[in-house]
Design a protein around this motif. Sequence first.
Motif, PDB file in Angstrom:
ATOM      1  N   THR A 179     -19.175  19.424  17.856  1.00  0.00           N
ATOM      2  CA  THR A 179     -18.126  19.640  18.852  1.00  0.00           C
ATOM      3  C   THR A 179     -16.798  19.068  18.357  1.00  0.00           C
ATOM      4  O   THR A 179     -15.750  19.723  18.456  1.00  0.00           O
ATOM      5  CB  THR A 179     -18.520  18.968  20.182  1.00  0.00           C
ATOM      6  OG1 THR A 179     -19.770  19.492  20.613  1.00  0.00           O
ATOM      7  CG2 THR A 179     -17.478  19.203  21.249  1.00  0.00           C
ATOM      8  N   THR A 180     -16.849  17.873  17.793  1.00  0.00           N
ATOM      9  CA  THR A 180     -15.636  17.254  17.256  1.00  0.00           C
ATOM     10  C   THR A 180     -15.051  18.088  16.122  1.00  0.00           C
ATOM     11  O   THR A 180     -13.834  18.294  16.050  1.00  0.00           O
ATOM     12  CB  THR A 180     -15.948  15.827  16.755  1.00  0.00           C
ATOM     13  OG1 THR A 180     -16.514  15.074  17.828  1.00  0.00           O
ATOM     14  CG2 THR A 180     -14.696  15.138  16.264  1.00  0.00           C
TER      15      THR A 180
ATOM     16  N   ASN B 143     -15.395  21.319  15.686  1.00  0.00           N
ATOM     17  CA  ASN B 143     -14.798  22.530  16.259  1.00  0.00           C
ATOM     18  C   ASN B 143     -13.428  22.238  16.856  1.00  0.00           C
ATOM     19  O   ASN B 143     -12.493  23.031  16.701  1.00  0.00           O
ATOM     20  CB  ASN B 143     -15.730  23.127  17.311  1.00  0.00           C
ATOM     21  CG  ASN B 143     -16.950  23.770  16.702  1.00  0.00           C
ATOM     22  OD1 ASN B 143     -16.939  24.175  15.547  1.00  0.00           O
ATOM     23  ND2 ASN B 143     -18.016  23.855  17.463  1.00  0.00           N
ATOM     24  N   ILE B 144     -13.306  21.098  17.525  1.00  0.00           N
ATOM     25  CA  ILE B 144     -12.004  20.719  18.099  1.00  0.00           C
ATOM     26  C   ILE B 144     -10.981  20.495  16.989  1.00  0.00           C
ATOM     27  O   ILE B 144      -9.848  20.975  17.064  1.00  0.00           O
ATOM     28  CB  ILE B 144     -12.153  19.464  18.983  1.00  0.00           C
ATOM     29  CG1 ILE B 144     -12.955  19.806  20.239  1.00  0.00           C
ATOM     30  CG2 ILE B 144     -10.798  18.879  19.351  1.00  0.00           C
ATOM     31  CD1 ILE B 144     -13.365  18.592  21.057  1.00  0.00           C
ATOM     32  N   LEU B 145     -11.383  19.770  15.939  1.00  0.00           N
ATOM     33  CA  LEU B 145     -10.464  19.522  14.823  1.00  0.00           C
ATOM     34  C   LEU B 145     -10.074  20.817  14.120  1.00  0.00           C
ATOM     35  O   LEU B 145      -8.919  20.985  13.719  1.00  0.00           O
ATOM     36  CB  LEU B 145     -11.098  18.552  13.822  1.00  0.00           C
ATOM     37  CG  LEU B 145     -11.229  17.107  14.288  1.00  0.00           C
ATOM     38  CD1 LEU B 145     -12.013  16.289  13.267  1.00  0.00           C
ATOM     39  CD2 LEU B 145      -9.876  16.494  14.535  1.00  0.00           C
ATOM     40  N   ASP B 146     -11.033  21.732  13.985  1.00  0.00           N
ATOM     41  CA  ASP B 146     -10.747  23.016  13.355  1.00  0.00           C
ATOM     42  C   ASP B 146      -9.731  23.798  14.176  1.00  0.00           C
ATOM     43  O   ASP B 146      -8.792  24.387  13.629  1.00  0.00           O
ATOM     44  CB  ASP B 146     -12.043  23.814  13.181  1.00  0.00           C
ATOM     45  CG  ASP B 146     -11.852  25.046  12.327  1.00  0.00           C
ATOM     46  OD1 ASP B 146     -11.036  24.997  11.385  1.00  0.00           O
ATOM     47  OD2 ASP B 146     -12.528  26.072  12.608  1.00  0.00           O
ATOM     48  N   ALA B 147      -9.912  23.785  15.498  1.00  0.00           N
ATOM     49  CA  ALA B 147      -8.962  24.480  16.367  1.00  0.00           C
ATOM     50  C   ALA B 147      -7.570  23.849  16.269  1.00  0.00           C
ATOM     51  O   ALA B 147      -6.558  24.560  16.205  1.00  0.00           O
ATOM     52  CB  ALA B 147      -9.460  24.445  17.812  1.00  0.00           C
ATOM     53  N   LYS B 148      -7.517  22.518  16.234  1.00  0.00           N
ATOM     54  CA  LYS B 148      -6.217  21.837  16.102  1.00  0.00           C
ATOM     55  C   LYS B 148      -5.566  22.160  14.767  1.00  0.00           C
ATOM     56  O   LYS B 148      -4.365  22.390  14.689  1.00  0.00           O
ATOM     57  CB  LYS B 148      -6.389  20.329  16.242  1.00  0.00           C
ATOM     58  CG  LYS B 148      -6.649  19.879  17.657  1.00  0.00           C
ATOM     59  CD  LYS B 148      -6.762  18.369  17.744  1.00  0.00           C
ATOM     60  CE  LYS B 148      -6.976  17.905  19.154  1.00  0.00           C
ATOM     61  NZ  LYS B 148      -7.100  16.438  19.251  1.00  0.00           N
TER      62      LYS B 148
END
Length: 158
Positions: A64-65, A67-72
Motif C-alpha cells: 500500500t505504501t 502504491n501511494i509513493l508510486d502515485a505521488k
Amino acid sequence: MDEDGLPIVGSGIDLTKVPAIQQKRTVAFLNQFVVHTVQFLNRFSTVCEEKLSALSLRIQQIETTLNILDAKQNNIHEEGLQKTEVVTEDVRTVAKDPRYARYLKMVQVGVPVMAIRNKMISEGLNPDLLETPDAPVPAWGDDGKAEDSSDSESSFSD
C-alpha cells in the motif's frame, strides 16, 4: 567370562529366567512421548501461523505504501513535465538543449574539457557555452559555427 574379563553374552544365558518387559509401562512411555510431541507440534504450528499472518499484514502495508509513493512520484513527474513545458516555451537554456546536454553530462562524468571542446567544435557547436549552462541557447547561425559548416558544404558542390 572371556579372557578380557567381560561377560559372555549369547548362548550362555537362559532366556526363560529373564523377566518379561512390562508392556503397560512401555505403552505408557510411548503414549506420553506421542502426546508431548503432538502438543509441541501444535504450539509450533500456531506460532508459525501467527508469524505468517503478521508478515502477510506487513507485506500488505508495504505494498500500500509503495502504491501511494508510486502515485505521488507519477504526480510529481507530471507536474515537472508541465513546469518544464512552461519554461521551455519561454527560454531554452543550454543545459536543456539536447545538443549541449550530452556534453554537459560528459563534464560531470569527468571527461577532459579540452576533448569535449574539440568534439563540440567539430560538430559546429559553441564550446564557450559549457561554462554557462543556464544561458539561453543561440539559434542556429547565431554563434557563427553552423554558418561555417554550411559554407564548407557549399564549397564541395562547386
